[in-house]
Write a protein that holds these residues in place. Structure first.
Motif, mmCIF file in Angstrom:
data_model
loop_
_atom_site.group_PDB
_atom_site.id
_atom_site.type_symbol
_atom_site.label_atom_id
_atom_site.label_comp_id
_atom_site.label_asym_id
_atom_site.label_seq_id
_atom_site.Cartn_x
_atom_site.Cartn_y
_atom_site.Cartn_z
ATOM 1 N N ALA A 143 0.834 -1.207 0.000
ATOM 2 C CA ALA A 143 0.000 0.000 0.000
ATOM 3 C C ALA A 143 0.867 1.254 0.000
ATOM 4 N N THR A 144 0.469 2.238 -0.768
ATOM 5 C CA THR A 144 1.233 3.492 -0.846
ATOM 6 C C THR A 144 0.287 4.681 -0.680
ATOM 7 N N VAL A 145 0.880 5.842 -0.461
ATOM 8 C CA VAL A 145 0.119 7.089 -0.377
ATOM 9 C C VAL A 145 0.593 8.029 -1.470
ATOM 10 N N GLU A 146 -0.198 9.050 -1.738
ATOM 11 C CA GLU A 146 0.242 10.082 -2.669
ATOM 12 C C GLU A 146 1.505 10.729 -2.109
ATOM 13 N N PRO A 147 2.525 10.948 -2.934
ATOM 14 C CA PRO A 147 3.787 11.515 -2.417
ATOM 15 C C PRO A 147 3.557 12.876 -1.761
ATOM 16 N N PRO A 148 3.803 13.006 -0.460
ATOM 17 C CA PRO A 148 3.625 14.310 0.180
ATOM 18 C C PRO A 148 4.730 15.278 -0.219
ATOM 19 N N GLU A 149 4.393 16.548 -0.266
ATOM 20 C CA GLU A 149 5.422 17.557 -0.475
ATOM 21 C C GLU A 149 6.393 17.484 0.706
ATOM 22 N N LEU A 150 7.666 17.699 0.428
ATOM 23 C CA LEU A 150 8.683 17.646 1.486
ATOM 24 C C LEU A 150 9.319 19.025 1.643
ATOM 25 N N LEU A 151 9.203 19.564 2.855
ATOM 26 C CA LEU A 151 9.806 20.845 3.186
ATOM 27 C C LEU A 151 10.649 20.696 4.447
ATOM 28 N N LEU A 152 11.616 21.577 4.592
ATOM 29 C CA LEU A 152 12.498 21.577 5.749
ATOM 30 C C LEU A 152 12.228 22.816 6.579
ATOM 31 N N PHE A 153 12.127 22.646 7.905
ATOM 32 C CA PHE A 153 11.963 23.826 8.746
ATOM 33 C C PHE A 153 13.318 24.433 9.077
ATOM 34 N N GLU A 154 13.274 25.648 9.583
ATOM 35 C CA GLU A 154 14.514 26.407 9.770
ATOM 36 C C GLU A 154 15.318 25.898 10.962
ATOM 37 N N PRO A 155 16.600 25.573 10.754
ATOM 38 C CA PRO A 155 17.458 25.134 11.867
ATOM 39 C C PRO A 155 17.900 26.313 12.727
ATOM 40 N N HIS A 156 18.523 25.998 13.839
ATOM 41 C CA HIS A 156 18.923 27.032 14.793
ATOM 42 C C HIS A 156 19.954 27.986 14.191
ATOM 43 N N GLN A 157 20.885 27.460 13.413
ATOM 44 C CA GLN A 157 21.890 28.296 12.751
ATOM 45 C C GLN A 157 21.828 28.011 11.250
ATOM 46 N N PRO A 158 20.897 28.642 10.536
ATOM 47 C CA PRO A 158 20.627 28.290 9.144
ATOM 48 C C PRO A 158 21.821 28.406 8.215
ATOM 49 N N GLU A 159 22.687 29.402 8.469
ATOM 50 C CA GLU A 159 23.824 29.616 7.571
ATOM 51 C C GLU A 159 24.780 28.429 7.550
ATOM 52 N N LEU A 160 24.776 27.622 8.613
ATOM 53 C CA LEU A 160 25.698 26.496 8.719
ATOM 54 C C LEU A 160 25.026 25.167 8.420
ATOM 55 N N CYS A 161 23.772 25.203 7.998
ATOM 56 C CA CYS A 161 22.998 23.966 7.848
ATOM 57 C C CYS A 161 22.397 23.784 6.464
ATOM 58 N N ASN A 162 23.005 24.396 5.446
ATOM 59 C CA ASN A 162 22.508 24.257 4.070
ATOM 60 C C ASN A 162 21.067 24.728 3.917
ATOM 61 N N PHE A 163 20.666 25.715 4.719
ATOM 62 C CA PHE A 163 19.281 26.168 4.671
ATOM 63 C C PHE A 163 19.156 27.476 3.918
ATOM 64 N N LYS A 164 18.256 27.478 2.929
ATOM 65 C CA LYS A 164 17.931 28.706 2.210
ATOM 66 C C LYS A 164 16.416 28.804 2.147
ATOM 67 N N PRO A 165 15.816 29.801 2.795
ATOM 68 C CA PRO A 165 14.357 29.887 2.819
ATOM 69 C C PRO A 165 13.771 30.105 1.429
ATOM 70 N N THR A 166 12.826 29.271 1.078
ATOM 71 C CA THR A 166 12.115 29.416 -0.196
ATOM 72 C C THR A 166 10.623 29.607 0.023
ATOM 73 N N VAL A 167 10.175 29.441 1.263
ATOM 74 C CA VAL A 167 8.765 29.616 1.614
ATOM 75 C C VAL A 167 8.675 30.341 2.951
ATOM 76 N N PHE A 168 7.861 31.383 3.005
ATOM 77 C CA PHE A 168 7.545 32.042 4.273
ATOM 78 C C PHE A 168 6.070 31.820 4.556
ATOM 79 N N VAL A 169 5.760 31.406 5.775
ATOM 80 C CA VAL A 169 4.370 31.233 6.192
ATOM 81 C C VAL A 169 4.019 32.334 7.186
ATOM 82 N N ASP A 170 2.984 33.091 6.877
ATOM 83 C CA ASP A 170 2.514 34.146 7.777
ATOM 84 C C ASP A 170 1.844 33.491 8.984
ATOM 85 N N ILE A 171 2.429 33.680 10.161
ATOM 86 C CA ILE A 171 1.857 33.094 11.373
ATOM 87 C C ILE A 171 1.296 34.171 12.309
ATOM 88 N N THR A 172 1.134 35.379 11.774
ATOM 89 C CA THR A 172 0.655 36.483 12.607
ATOM 90 C C THR A 172 -0.666 36.174 13.311
#
Length: 232
Positions: A143-172
């Motif tokens: 049994a399989t599921v539809e492939p979910p989109e895969l996103l990464l959340f921001e690490p504590h020190q993004p510059e050292l963790c290969n993180f480049k933000p491509t999505v911003f979510v408004d949480i206001t």
């Protein structure tokens, strides 16, 4: 579905996203691979006579209450931390959890973190388990599921963790919920100020990127899988 290496990871990095999802009528599940009982619970180990089982119990309660504040449920596979290591059976269990919930979106850690050995381990485990649960998007003998989109959340020190933000979510609109969830994580209360400041900073970036002056707080994510659309 938000999958963290430790029981508190979801609050700091994706608490707002979870609240936005549930406030809009969606369903969210938090899955922790461990409680972070060894490497993430320093404040609890200051108590005389502390035990591993008691630390796990406290951490579970904190995470459960925090998830509830965001409108989500919480599960932990309790695989141990520092180091977090997943074998074949653990990958199958994780794939089963993904298959059972069948999320549209899957969120986890970056593939690098020079200060936390468990975070990258979680990424590779989630990446593999996602592929197993989805069967690479083709018919399989299981049994399989539809492939979910895969996103990464921001690490504590993004510059050292290969993180480049491509999505911003408004949480206001849900920021107070995130604050309430963070307040539950008393074993790591020292992180509340950092992630409160980060939400303001990302809110500034989201405003500049969108021109939407009403955005005050945001969370950043990095997309791994391509976004499939019918038009631009």
């Amino acid at each position: 579905m938000v999958i963290g290496a430790h029981s508190a990871d979801f609050v700091w990095r994706a608490g707002g996203l979870i609240a936005v999802t549930t406030a809009a009528g969606g369903e969210a599940r938090v899955l922790a691979l461990s409680y972070g009982e060894r490497g993430e619970s320093g404040e609890l180990w200051k108590e005389p006579g502390q035990t591993v089982e008691r630390v796990k119990e406290i951490r579970h309660g904190e995470a459960e209450r925090a998830a509830a504040a965001l409108g989500a449920d919480f599960l932990c596979l309790d695989l141990g931390d520092y180091p977090l290591e997943l074998g074949k059976e653990d990958l199958v269990s994780l794939a089963d959890q993904i298959r059972d919930f069948a999320p549209d979106v899957l969120v986890t850690h970056t593939d690098r973190d020079p200060f936390n050995p468990d975070h990258a381990a979680a990424f590779f485990a989630v990446e593999r388990s996602r592929a197993l649960a989805a069967g690479a998007g083709v018919p399989s003998s299981f049994a399989t599921v539809e492939p979910p989109e895969l996103l990464l959340f921001e690490p504590h020190q993004p510059e050292l963790c290969n993180f480049k933000p491509t999505v911003f979510v408004d949480i206001t609109p849900v920021y107070e919920q995130k604050q309430a969830a963070m307040a539950e994580m008393k074993a790591q209360s020292y992180l509340v100020t950092y992630y409160s400041q980060r939400a303001e900073q990302r809110g500034n970036h989201a405003r500049r990127s969108s021109g939407r002056a009403e955005i005050r707080y945001a969370e950043a994510f990095q997309r791994v899988t391509p976004q499939v659309v019918d038009a631009l």
